[in-house]
Scaffold this motif. Structure first.
Motif, PDB file in Angstrom:
ATOM      1  N   PHE A 103      42.722  53.962  31.053  1.00 19.64           N
ATOM      2  CA  PHE A 103      43.177  52.689  30.496  1.00 19.64           C
ATOM      3  C   PHE A 103      44.582  52.357  30.988  1.00 19.64           C
ATOM      4  O   PHE A 103      44.865  51.217  31.379  1.00 19.64           O
ATOM      5  N   SER A 104      45.461  53.364  31.004  1.00 13.14           N
ATOM      6  CA  SER A 104      46.828  53.141  31.484  1.00 13.14           C
ATOM      7  C   SER A 104      46.824  52.765  32.956  1.00 13.14           C
ATOM      8  O   SER A 104      47.594  51.904  33.403  1.00 13.14           O
ATOM      9  N   SER A 105      45.941  53.412  33.721  1.00 11.37           N
ATOM     10  CA  SER A 105      45.838  53.106  35.149  1.00 11.37           C
ATOM     11  C   SER A 105      45.354  51.675  35.356  1.00 11.37           C
ATOM     12  O   SER A 105      45.849  50.955  36.240  1.00 11.37           O
ATOM     13  N   LEU A 106      44.397  51.228  34.535  1.00  6.99           N
ATOM     14  CA  LEU A 106      43.891  49.859  34.641  1.00  6.99           C
ATOM     15  C   LEU A 106      44.992  48.852  34.315  1.00  6.99           C
ATOM     16  O   LEU A 106      45.145  47.838  35.008  1.00  6.99           O
ATOM     17  N   VAL A 107      45.769  49.142  33.283  1.00  8.43           N
ATOM     18  CA  VAL A 107      46.880  48.248  32.906  1.00  8.43           C
ATOM     19  C   VAL A 107      47.906  48.176  34.036  1.00  8.43           C
ATOM     20  O   VAL A 107      48.388  47.095  34.398  1.00  8.43           O
ATOM     21  N   LYS A 108      48.238  49.326  34.612  1.00  3.70           N
ATOM     22  CA  LYS A 108      49.180  49.362  35.738  1.00  3.70           C
ATOM     23  C   LYS A 108      48.653  48.537  36.912  1.00  3.70           C
ATOM     24  O   LYS A 108      49.409  47.825  37.578  1.00  3.70           O
ATOM     25  N   THR A 109      47.363  48.652  37.149  1.00  2.00           N
ATOM     26  CA  THR A 109      46.760  47.936  38.280  1.00  2.00           C
ATOM     27  C   THR A 109      46.867  46.431  38.100  1.00  2.00           C
ATOM     28  O   THR A 109      47.279  45.705  39.005  1.00  2.00           O
ATOM     29  N   PHE A 110      46.525  45.940  36.921  1.00  2.00           N
ATOM     30  CA  PHE A 110      46.590  44.507  36.671  1.00  2.00           C
ATOM     31  C   PHE A 110      48.016  43.999  36.474  1.00  2.00           C
ATOM     32  O   PHE A 110      48.246  42.785  36.483  1.00  2.00           O
ATOM     33  N   PHE A 128      48.104  41.623  43.173  1.00  2.00           N
ATOM     34  CA  PHE A 128      46.714  41.979  42.882  1.00  2.00           C
ATOM     35  C   PHE A 128      46.107  40.960  41.920  1.00  2.00           C
ATOM     36  O   PHE A 128      44.949  40.563  42.077  1.00  2.00           O
ATOM     37  N   ARG A 129      46.870  40.531  40.943  1.00  6.30           N
ATOM     38  CA  ARG A 129      46.365  39.527  40.002  1.00  6.30           C
ATOM     39  C   ARG A 129      46.045  38.217  40.712  1.00  6.30           C
ATOM     40  O   ARG A 129      45.023  37.584  40.449  1.00  6.30           O
ATOM     41  N   HIS A 130      46.928  37.796  41.622  1.00  6.19           N
ATOM     42  CA  HIS A 130      46.666  36.564  42.361  1.00  6.19           C
ATOM     43  C   HIS A 130      45.358  36.674  43.156  1.00  6.19           C
ATOM     44  O   HIS A 130      44.577  35.721  43.234  1.00  6.19           O
ATOM     45  N   PHE A 131      45.139  37.833  43.741  1.00  7.90           N
ATOM     46  CA  PHE A 131      43.912  38.075  44.495  1.00  7.90           C
ATOM     47  C   PHE A 131      42.697  38.011  43.561  1.00  7.90           C
ATOM     48  O   PHE A 131      41.680  37.368  43.859  1.00  7.90           O
ATOM     49  N   VAL A 132      42.794  38.682  42.420  1.00  9.82           N
ATOM     50  CA  VAL A 132      41.662  38.792  41.505  1.00  9.82           C
ATOM     51  C   VAL A 132      41.276  37.450  40.893  1.00  9.82           C
ATOM     52  O   VAL A 132      40.089  37.152  40.715  1.00  9.82           O
ATOM     53  N   TYR A 133      42.258  36.605  40.589  1.00  7.67           N
ATOM     54  CA  TYR A 133      41.948  35.300  40.003  1.00  7.67           C
ATOM     55  C   TYR A 133      40.967  34.522  40.889  1.00  7.67           C
ATOM     56  O   TYR A 133      39.974  33.963  40.418  1.00  7.67           O
TER      57      TYR A 133
END
Length: 455
Positions: free
Chosen positions: A241-248, A253-258
């Motif tokens: 969960f911490s790794s997922l939060v760090k990733t987002f 990365f967020r700009h890419f994912v949107y």
């Protein structure tokens, strides 16, 4: 310290066979489950909705069908398990490495579950079939995640330089669309086997044959590649969960994912409806699906060298934006297409361009971000970056499944055109969002941290 073996293009091609395997299984389910489990048979296409009588077809509430909800739940479950499996893989310290042991264990169950989806939900009790279909689909997506998430993490780890990252993305894109294209052969193979196995039996036997081929393709890289010979991997200590939060929390990365979420929503609408666009709007036989897909794939593959070269010269971002707008145009043409095989070829040729671009470059973008994070933090969380991406876009796919089955519940030409129109609008929005992704900043920072090394 152990001397690592050099990563070669031969190794990357062998690795890419795994992508062919899982894309073939995924293609069989994503391209044909809706076609065989919903719809109404016709004189021209007697296999449409062949298994529909076995499961609940009427909308449960509003226009939401059980089948659409089952598919959506499968994608949501798949998305949720992605970061959990990624965290498990990132933190693993097996003798065979962090990724390969998962691939070895999951290839056979993944293939068997694909066969089961077309065989087991066929009892005389509809309620039982509904439950069996739901359970099997959840297991199918779990097995797919347990193979694909560690597999995708190797894209960044085997892509140790910018050259290798683009090359491996090119190779797996090629094997992916070959796998998807072969999945469209299902009606053709079933037609050849119908005399021996009957109408329903020929479809199930065709699925079994394709699943066996896919399983072999997944096992070849799993047993050929000795992960620890090529990758010096250290288990990540960060919890999933911490790794997922760090990733987002990574802005780029967020700009890419949107944009990625919106793109996959649009693409899933289009892919799910492809067989219906061809049989209902263009009024051609479903056996033409493979010919059209093969045409699209062939032209797309011919464009791969150009995409590979241009990506290194002008950057991935510009090409991806072109790909977005090109797909939007394809969806628009589909919305207004008429009767006749020529429309199928127009769409196939036009779609080959964005298929080549968007089949290769997004994975390389994720690998770039994962590599930069590794260099900046000293912690390799490649698995989580690819899992976070798939978590996001699978949510888009889940919504697309619900939208498609809900919009097309009336099974009219207008309803199918509406799905293509929705895909056009959303894909156009995704293209606009991708302008915010800063590729130059990412590559510049990698070069700075690596010094004079090739990136």
């Amino acid at each position: 310290m152990k001397q690592l073996k050099p990563i070669t293009n031969k190794l990357l091609w062998i690795f890419a066979l795994g992508q062919f395997g899982w894309s073939l299984l995924s293609g069989v389910v994503s391209n044909w489950m809706v076609y065989y489990y919903t719809g109404t048979p016709s004189e021209q296409n007697p296999n449409t909705g062949l298994f529909a009588s076995g499961i609940t077809q009427n909308p449960i509430f509003f226009k939401l069908t059980l089948f659409g909800l089952v598919l959506a739940c499968g994608r949501i479950f798949d998305a949720i398990t992605d970061p959990l499996i990624a965290g498990w893989s990132d933190g693993a310290n097996y003798k065979g490495g962090r990724r390969i042991p998962f691939m070895r264990a999951m290839a056979v169950p993944f293939a068997l579950c694909t066969i089961g989806l077309f065989v087991l939900p066929q009892t005389s009790i509809i309620a039982v079939n509904d439950v069996v279909l739901f359970a099997l689909l959840m297991v199918f997506y779990l097995f797919m995640t347990m193979f694909c998430t560690p597999y995708n993490a190797l894209i960044a780890e085997l892509g140790d330089t910018q050259q290798h990252r683009i090359n491996v993305s090119t190779y797996i894109s090629f094997t992916f669309i070959v796998g998807q294209s072969i999945s469209f052969l299902l009606p053709n193979v079933a037609g050849a086997l119908e005399g021996s196995f009957g109408q329903a039996g020929s479809i199930r036997m065709s699925v079994a044959i394709m699943a066996a081929i896919a399983c072999i393709a997944m096992l070849i890289p799993a047993f050929y590649i000795n992960e620890r010979d090529y990758i010096e991997s250290k288990p990540s200590e960060t919890k999933p969960f911490s790794s997922l939060v760090k990733t987002f929390s990574n802005v780029q990365f967020r700009h890419f994912v949107y944009s990625d979420v919106i793109y996959f929503f649009a693409l899933t609408l289009f892919q799910t409806g492809l067989a219906f666009y061809e049989t209902q709007l263009m009024e051609i036989e479903d056996t033409w699906t493979f010919v059209l897909t093969a045409t699209m794939t062939f032209i797309s593959v011919c464009l791969y060298p150009a995409v590979n070269i241009l990506a290194k010269k002008i950057g991935k971002k510009q090409l991806i934006i072109i790909g977005f707008f090109a797909y939007a145009c394809v969806f628009l043409v589909t919305t207004f297409c008429g009767k006749g095989l020529q429309w199928g070829f127009i769409i196939a040729v036009a779609a080959s361009i964005p298929m080549a671009i968007l089949g290769i470059l997004p994975q390389a973008c994720v690998a770039d971000v994962a590599e930069l994070t590794r260099l900046e933090t000293g912690e390799d969380r490649s698995g989580m970056f690819f899992a976070a991406r798939t978590f996001a876009f699978k949510m888009g796919q889940a919504i697309a499944m619900v939208v498609f089955t809900s919009v097309t519940v009336a099974q009219t030409k207008g309803s199918y055109r509406m799905t293509a129109a929705i895909a056009f609008v959303t894909c156009f929005i995704g293209a606009c969002i991708f302008f915010t992704f800063n590729e130059k900043q990412i590559l510049g920072r990698i070069k700075e941290l690596k010094g004079s090394e090739e990136i």
